[in-house]
Design an enzyme around this catalytic site. Structure first.
Site, PDB file in Angstrom:
ATOM      1  N   THR A   1       4.529   1.113  -2.696  1.00  0.00           N
ATOM      2  CA  THR A   1       3.096   1.426  -2.759  1.00  0.00           C
ATOM      3  C   THR A   1       2.672   2.330  -1.613  1.00  0.00           C
ATOM      4  OG1 THR A   1       2.458  -0.520  -1.459  1.00  0.00           O
ATOM      5  CG2 THR A   1       2.626  -0.808  -3.844  1.00  0.00           C
ATOM      6  N   ASP A   2       1.489   2.916  -1.786  1.00  0.00           N
ATOM      7  CA  ASP A   2       0.910   3.734  -0.726  1.00  0.00           C
ATOM      8  C   ASP A   2       0.004   2.860   0.151  1.00  0.00           C
ATOM      9  OD1 ASP A   2      -1.465   3.388  -2.175  1.00  0.00           O
ATOM     10  OD2 ASP A   2      -1.393   5.392  -3.053  1.00  0.00           O
ATOM     11  N   GLN A   3      -0.769   3.470   1.032  1.00  0.00           N
ATOM     12  CA  GLN A   3      -1.623   2.698   1.938  1.00  0.00           C
ATOM     13  C   GLN A   3      -2.726   1.934   1.224  1.00  0.00           C
ATOM     14  OE1 GLN A   3      -2.843   5.663   4.819  1.00  0.00           O
ATOM     15  NE2 GLN A   3      -1.324   4.904   6.274  1.00  0.00           N
ATOM     16  N   MET A   4      -3.013   2.304  -0.005  1.00  0.00           N
ATOM     17  CA  MET A   4      -4.050   1.612  -0.780  1.00  0.00           C
ATOM     18  C   MET A   4      -3.473   0.474  -1.608  1.00  0.00           C
ATOM     19  SD  MET A   4      -6.228   4.959  -2.022  1.00  0.00           S
ATOM     20  CE  MET A   4      -4.769   5.813  -2.602  1.00  0.00           C
TER      21      MET A   4
ATOM     22  N   VAL B   1      -1.318   0.870  -4.015  1.00  0.00           N
ATOM     23  CA  VAL B   1      -1.090   1.394  -5.359  1.00  0.00           C
ATOM     24  C   VAL B   1       0.331   1.944  -5.436  1.00  0.00           C
ATOM     25  CG1 VAL B   1      -1.795   3.196  -7.001  1.00  0.00           C
ATOM     26  CG2 VAL B   1      -3.526   1.914  -5.719  1.00  0.00           C
TER      27      VAL B   1
END
Length: 134
Positions: free
Chosen positions: A15-18, A20
């Site tokens: 996932t990314d920092q969000m 997601v």
């Protein structure tokens, strides 16, 4: 046509920092779906490679509908589109635990003879097994 269902839990590193899932990771999810589809027929990529067959992806299309998030349990539905020739085509759906459709996708792979490095027909053992599945 033959259909399989594969469950995968989204890992933090995907996932990314969000929180997601990074879009590039979906290709790996689809590969896992194909691998398990083939395994359910009684074969593996490793076994096929040991028997002089490789299956490179020559086309990948992904339509993103909704995001998958960290710790989601995903179900990858892998469906053979038609009996293989020199190519094998799959369609996919990825759903979350709430059964929301997150992704639809298609891939096309080709059969390569590792001895000649040329296209070849789908191996007879695969075609015979698929006929039994119908």
């Amino acid at each position: 046509m033959k259909k399989s269902f594969t469950k995968i839990r989204v890992r933090y590193g995907e996932t990314d920092q969000m929180g997601v899932v990074y879009y590039g990771n979906y290709a790996q999810y689809l590969e896992q779906g194909r691998t398990e589809w083939l395994r359910e027929l009684g074969f593996s990529y490793k076994w096929m490679e040991e028997h002089d067959i490789q299956l490179p992806v020559v086309n990948l299309n992904v339509d993103y509908k909704r995001p998958a998030r960290y710790d989601d349990l995903l179900t990858i539905t892998t469906i053979l589109k038609k009996i293989p020739t020199v190519k094998i085509e799959f369609q996919y759906e990825i759903h979350n635990e709430a059964n929301e459709l997150l992704v639809t996708a298609t891939t096309t792979l080709v059969f390569i003879d590792t001895q000649t490095n040329k296209l070849r027909k789908a191996p007879d053992y695969l075609l015979k097994r698929l006929k039994k599945e119908d």
